[in-house]
Enzyme design. Structure first.
Site, PDB file in Angstrom:
ATOM      1  N   HIS A  14       0.240   6.464 -12.595  1.00 21.88           N
ATOM      2  CA  HIS A  14       0.612   5.685 -11.401  1.00 21.88           C
ATOM      3  C   HIS A  14       0.587   4.207 -11.757  1.00 21.88           C
ATOM      4  CE1 HIS A  14      -0.229   4.898  -6.797  1.00 21.88           C
ATOM      5  NE2 HIS A  14       0.537   3.957  -7.337  1.00 21.88           N
ATOM      6  N   HIS A  16       3.501   0.832 -11.555  1.00 19.72           N
ATOM      7  CA  HIS A  16       4.841   0.316 -11.265  1.00 19.72           C
ATOM      8  C   HIS A  16       5.177  -0.721 -12.334  1.00 19.72           C
ATOM      9  CE1 HIS A  16       4.540   2.004  -7.108  1.00 19.72           C
ATOM     10  NE2 HIS A  16       3.245   1.824  -7.350  1.00 19.72           N
ATOM     11  N   HIS A 194       3.686   8.187  -2.685  1.00 21.35           N
ATOM     12  CA  HIS A 194       2.524   7.446  -2.194  1.00 21.35           C
ATOM     13  C   HIS A 194       2.214   7.979  -0.790  1.00 21.35           C
ATOM     14  CE1 HIS A 194       3.432   4.756  -5.461  1.00 21.35           C
ATOM     15  NE2 HIS A 194       2.576   3.823  -5.085  1.00 21.35           N
ATOM     16  N   GLU A 197      -2.587   5.888   1.362  1.00 20.60           N
ATOM     17  CA  GLU A 197      -3.107   4.613   0.833  1.00 20.60           C
ATOM     18  C   GLU A 197      -3.504   3.793   2.056  1.00 20.60           C
ATOM     19  OE1 GLU A 197      -0.128   2.066  -0.968  1.00 20.60           O
ATOM     20  OE2 GLU A 197      -1.621   0.853  -2.049  1.00 20.60           O
ATOM     21  N   ASP A 276      -0.578  -1.787 -10.133  1.00 20.39           N
ATOM     22  CA  ASP A 276       0.170  -3.018 -10.439  1.00 20.39           C
ATOM     23  C   ASP A 276      -0.755  -3.953 -11.217  1.00 20.39           C
ATOM     24  OD1 ASP A 276       2.719  -2.628  -8.723  1.00 20.39           O
ATOM     25  OD2 ASP A 276       1.064  -2.130  -7.379  1.00 20.39           O
TER      26      ASP A 276
END
Ligand code: ADE
Ligand code: ZN
Length: 336
Positions: A14, A16, A194, A197, A276
């Site tokens: 996971h 990006h 996703h 979250e 990220d």
């Protein structure tokens, strides 16, 4: 422990790619492409990374991604991430990319995919890092836009193995994307989304039942729903949890409040990921270390988390066995 966690063979499921754009590379690409940034220094950029929630982050993340224009830019972005993987013993990775962030700016999807794919291929050949690519749809846009994106990506079908769903979760349930996910599965693609979250447990149920996902990205709000926990344990659905992200986006106030080790203890197939890394204070190594510092993660738990990630990877059984063997070998021989 820091040396142990860094040396531990890991898989990332996971992450990006646009979220691995470090401020230094953002400036370099802005200069190369004659783009004006609303910052003068790297320190100013980092100071702006003070998020109150997911949307605060996404606004800056989409703005930052605008410096990515050419195939070389996407190559450089991906290569920089792979070099980080190399230093932290991430031996397998399944990165996400957001084509709509780029096609909306007039960039051809082929430019994006070719640049990323070339770097992933060099990663396999030169760094020994195996990988699979995942195409994500932006859920704040329409299902029609996602369907068009899938169609545009079809000439590059062999370069990605799954589709995912990301961006602003609240108000954009998985149900909104049921038809495009059906289409993706009919093409032989795996699915992830996703869910849970910022959104409610209901979105996790929808991702499982309507999108038939093979993994849930985040999923930490499953803890609010005992029946859902029971199902996730029974089906051993992997959750790709991102500890530093969750604290930076205020899903949890501090790392010591995070529920990830409780979920692991309950028997869920938990994996650890960076989401990220350029925006949230670290890559895989920093995420594992933060769990040790905030939640007293043990070596045995770290090994289990890594094993879970290899088990959850979108690779053949033979490739899985080879990845697990590298972990077994590390565990048998690590001394320090
Ligand atoms: N896009 C990049 N990071 C994301 C996250 N943590 N949640 C939703 N969309 C994202
Ligand atoms: Zn994410």
């Amino acid at each position: 422990m820091e040396h142990f966690l860094n040396s531990l063979p890991k898989a990332e499921l996971h992450m990006h790619l646009e979220g691995s754009l470090e401020p230094e590379l953002m400036f370099e690409l802005a200069r190369r492409n004659n783009i004006e940034l609303p910052y003068d220094t790297v320190d100013q950029i980092r100071a702006a990374y003070n998020f109150g929630n997911l949307q605060d982050f996404l606004d800056l993340y989409y703005q930052g991604a605008a410096v990515l224009q050419t195939e070389q830019d996407f190559y450089d972005l991906t290569w920089a991430y792979l070099k980080q993987c190399e230093t932290q013993n991430v031996i397998h990775t399944e990165p996400f990319f957001d084509p709509q962030t780029h096609t909306a700016r007039g960039i051809d999807i082929g430019t994006v995919i070719r640049g990323i794919d070339q770097a992933l291929q060099h990663g396999r050949e030169q760094l020994g890092i195996s990988s699979r690519l995942i195409l994500c749809f932006l859920r704040h846009l329409s299902e029609d836009d996602a369907a068009l994106t899938l169609e545009q990506a079809l000439p590059y079908r062999q370069h990605f193995v799954a589709v995912g769903l990301d961006s602003s979760e609240a108000g954009h349930p998985p149900a909104k994307f049921q038809r495009v996910f059906d289409k993706a599965r009919s093409l032989g693609l795996l699915t992830v989304a996703h869910a849970g979250e910022e959104g409610p447990p209901e979105y996790i149920w929808q991702a499982l039942d309507l999108l038939q996902v093979a993994r849930i990205d985040h999923g930490v709000r499953a803890s609010e729903d005992p029946a859902l926990i029971e199902r996730l344990v029974r089906e051993q659905t992997p959750l790709t949890v991102c500890p530093l992200s969750n604290v930076r986006l205020r899903v949890f106030d501090k790392m010591s409040d995070h529920n990830v080790l409780e979920l692991l203890q309950q028997g869920l197939r938990i994996t650890i990921n960076s989401d990220d890394p350029a925006y949230f204070g670290g890559y895989m190594g920093e995420n594992f270390l933060a769990l040790h510092q905030g939640l007293s993660l043990t070596r045995a738990q770290a090994i289990q988390l890594s094993r879970n990630a290899f088990d959850s990877a979108f690779v053949s059984d033979d490739e899985k066995a080879a990845l697990q063997a590298r972990l077994d070998n590390f565990v048998a021989h690590y001394r320090k």
